[in-house]
Motif scaffolding. Structure first.
Motif: not given
Length: 162
Positions: A53-66, A76-77, A80-87
């Motif tokens: 469905g092009g949607k985040p996977l259930p049962g996990r926290t999805n951190i999307v880098l774009t 969580i959108v 940057s790599v740094r922002a992803a690591l911080e999240a």
């Protein structure tokens, strides 16, 4: 936080073509669900589009880098790599799940790589880094070969050289 990567790779280290996996092994999908269930995942926007469905996977926290200024419901959108690591710091276990550029950007931060090595060479336009040519990684675990529809595969773990 423990950062690991998980991928299915073909014999030439290909991981897909035109935004999707060319060859799917059901046991690989099951292993993916088992390992990543309950964890956070870091995923690129294009790989997210290939999820059901092009949607985040259930049962996990999805951190999307774009690089795009988008909102994605249930994710969580970050931009940057740094922002992803911080999240990711908020979670005890985090998996990098692709695609190609995301694997390359996070490889140096990973403490373990979980690969399904598929003994086939479907046409690919995206590739995982070739760990046989890349210094710094050691194969630490490999299962016996399995077969699905005439295609051999095994599960492997790599860890960084210390």
């Amino acid at each position: 936080m423990q950062l690991e990567a998980i991928a299915a790779v073909y014999a030439d280290w290909g991981i897909g073509k035109d935004g999707t996996q060319s060859l799917v092994i059901p046991a690989d999908r099951k292993r993916f669900r088992t390992l990543t269930g309950g964890a956070a995942i870091i995923v690129g926007r294009k790989t997210l589009a290939d999820f059901p469905g092009g949607k985040p996977l259930p049962g996990r926290t999805n951190i999307v880098l774009t690089s795009r200024a988008v909102e994605i419901e249930g994710a969580i959108v970050v931009h940057s790599v740094r922002a992803a690591l911080e999240a990711a710091e908020a979670f005890p276990k985090v998996f990098v799940v692709g695609g190609e550029s995301v694997y390359r950007e996070f490889l140096d931060y990973c403490t373990k790589l979980h690969l399904t090595r598929i003994d086939a060479r479907p046409e690919s336009d995206k590739f995982f880094p070739n760990l046989e040519e890349l210094p710094g990684w050691t194969l630490t675990q490999k299962t016996p070969e399995h077969t699905h529809n005439g295609v051999n595969y095994d599960f492997r773990e790599y860890t960084p050289n210390v």
